[in-house]
Design an enzyme around this catalytic site. Structure first.
Site, PDB file in Angstrom:
ATOM      1  CG  ASP A 112      -1.848   1.461   1.084  1.00  0.00           C
ATOM      2  OD1 ASP A 112      -2.070   1.075   0.012  1.00  0.00           O
ATOM      3  OD2 ASP A 112      -1.914   2.238   2.207  1.00  0.00           O
ATOM      4  CB  SER A 113       0.070   4.382  -0.880  1.00  0.00           C
ATOM      5  OG  SER A 113      -1.396   4.813  -0.093  1.00  0.00           O
ATOM      6  CE1 TYR A 172       2.903   5.874  -3.797  1.00  0.00           C
ATOM      7  CE2 TYR A 172       1.571   4.397  -4.773  1.00  0.00           C
ATOM      8  CZ  TYR A 172       2.341   4.739  -4.198  1.00  0.00           C
ATOM      9  OH  TYR A 172       3.850   4.150  -3.827  1.00  0.00           O
ATOM     10  CB  CYS A 191      -2.870   0.725  -2.998  1.00  0.00           C
ATOM     11  SG  CYS A 191      -2.512   1.528  -3.033  1.00  0.00           S
ATOM     12  CG  ASN A 192      -9.186   0.795  -3.801  1.00  0.00           C
ATOM     13  OD1 ASN A 192      -9.851  -0.400  -4.419  1.00  0.00           O
ATOM     14  ND2 ASN A 192      -9.161   0.505  -2.429  1.00  0.00           N
ATOM     15  CB  THR A 193      -4.969   5.185  -5.133  1.00  0.00           C
ATOM     16  OG1 THR A 193      -5.808   5.445  -4.239  1.00  0.00           O
ATOM     17  CG2 THR A 193      -3.837   5.686  -6.303  1.00  0.00           C
ATOM     18  CD  GLU A 230      -0.313   7.083   5.487  1.00  0.00           C
ATOM     19  OE1 GLU A 230       0.955   7.152   5.703  1.00  0.00           O
ATOM     20  OE2 GLU A 230      -1.185   5.495   4.755  1.00  0.00           O
ATOM     21  CB  CYS A 259      -9.471   4.509   0.136  1.00  0.00           C
ATOM     22  SG  CYS A 259      -7.411   4.522   0.432  1.00  0.00           S
ATOM     23  CB  THR A 260      -6.268  -0.067   1.956  1.00  0.00           C
ATOM     24  OG1 THR A 260      -5.677   0.733   1.411  1.00  0.00           O
ATOM     25  CG2 THR A 260      -7.297  -0.861   0.813  1.00  0.00           C
ATOM     26  CG  HIS A 261      -5.024   4.691   4.062  1.00  0.00           C
ATOM     27  ND1 HIS A 261      -4.778   4.304   2.893  1.00  0.00           N
ATOM     28  CD2 HIS A 261      -4.580   5.600   4.823  1.00  0.00           C
ATOM     29  CE1 HIS A 261      -3.702   4.441   3.367  1.00  0.00           C
ATOM     30  NE2 HIS A 261      -3.653   5.472   3.541  1.00  0.00           N
TER      31      HIS A 261
HETATM   32  N1  DGL Z   1      -5.026   3.552   0.233  1.00  0.00           N
HETATM   33  C1  DGL Z   1      -4.947   3.705  -0.661  1.00  0.00           C
HETATM   34  C2  DGL Z   1      -6.197   3.182  -1.852  1.00  0.00           C
HETATM   35  O1  DGL Z   1      -6.354   2.252  -1.408  1.00  0.00           O
HETATM   36  C3  DGL Z   1      -3.834   5.021  -0.241  1.00  0.00           C
HETATM   37  C4  DGL Z   1      -3.644   5.669  -0.481  1.00  0.00           C
HETATM   38  C5  DGL Z   1      -3.575   6.801  -0.735  1.00  0.00           C
HETATM   39  O2  DGL Z   1      -2.345   7.404  -1.362  1.00  0.00           O
HETATM   40  O3  DGL Z   1      -3.970   8.047  -1.367  1.00  0.00           O
HETATM   41  O4  DGL Z   1      -6.235   3.619  -2.219  1.00  0.00           O
END
Ligand code: DGL
Length: 270
Positions: A7-8, A39, A70-72, A162, A194-196
């Protein structure tokens, strides 16, 4: 044997935790690119270059299979990586497909033609880069017809998480849910794309109301991975050690990760 999870930053820990519970005997190497997070506000080429570098690091750590948690990265880089970059014998999987398979009530890996599904109005919450890629809508269109998707780019939420500023993250989530509701007042389902965001799942559910079914990826990705490894056991690579790697400051990242997962997590420099 080890599987890589990328992940980012810290968001992929939600996926790692679910995978570790579902597959306790598989060593997992986690890589968070905190030095370059978020990201979600970067250009696709930039996301592609960062994601391939991180994936290579996980291959070097003994992983033959890497999950882009990471979806992005899944939205902006995965297809290009699969078409032109992934070396023979290695595999890179994303996090969209398991989610969409669950939303469209399919068995894992069911690639039959698109069909009507019960869910008609879907709210997608994701980063700006994921929303502008339209990857979610593209993958959904392969599997379902007649589903209306309204996407909300949730600027600022990943930075707040973050930074460990959960009060700001809470306020931002509520304002993004309000913005979504102005465009789609009555969604049947909401996707935390988004995994966050699972770290804020209770706030999303509270702001959306109990009638909206909130889909979050961690358990879906873990189930789908277990199914995949059942069919392709050779894809568990030669690595034997679990590890947490970061491109950021290991002390700071370890503190945040320990706070999020409520257990001691120790990162080392990638
Ligand atoms: N957690 C990530 C996602 O699923 C990335 C979020 C990011 O870095 O902007 O998209």
């Amino acid at each position: 044997m080890a599987v890589g999870i990328f992940d980012s930053g810290l968001g992929g820990l939600t996926v790692l935790e679910a995978v570790a519970k579902r597959l306790p005997d598989v060593p997992l190497v986690y890589l968070g690119d905190s030095a370059n997070a978020p990201y979600g506000v970067r250009a696709p080429d930039d996301i592609y270059n960062l994601t391939t570098a991180a994936t290579q690091r996980l291959f070097d750590a003994g992983c033959d299979l890497v999950i882009l948690a990471c979806n992005t990265a899944s939205a902006a880089a995965l297809r290009r990586m699969q078409e032109a970059w992934v070396p023979p014998g290695k595999r890179v999987l994303g996090v969209f497909v398991p989610l969409i398979e669950a939303l469209t009530e399919r068995q894992w890996g069911d690639n039959s033609p698109p069909r009507e599904v019960a869910t008609k109005h879907v709210a997608l919450f994701a980063t700006p880069a994921t929303v502008s890629s339209r990857a979610f809508q593209r993958e959904l269109a392969f599997r379902a017809i007649g589903v209306d998707v309204e996407a909300q780019a949730c600027g600022g939420v990943v930075d707040a998480i973050e930074d460990g500023d959960m009060i700001l993250a809470d306020a931002l989530v509520r304002s993004h849910v309000d913005a979504l509701r102005r465009k789609m007042p009555m969604p049947d389902a909401a996707i935390l794309g988004c995994t966050h965001y699972p770290l804020m799942a209770e706030v999303f559910q509270d702001a959306l109301g109990a009638d909206v079914k909130v889909f979050s990826q961690a358990n879906l990705v873990a189930e789908s991975l277990a199914d995949y490894l059942g069919r392709r056991p050779e894809m568990v690579g030669p690595g034997t050690q679990s590890a947490f790697l970061t491109t950021g400051d290991p002390v700071r990242v370890s503190t945040r990760a320990t706070q999020f997962l409520r257990r001691q997590i120790t990162f080392q420099a990638a």
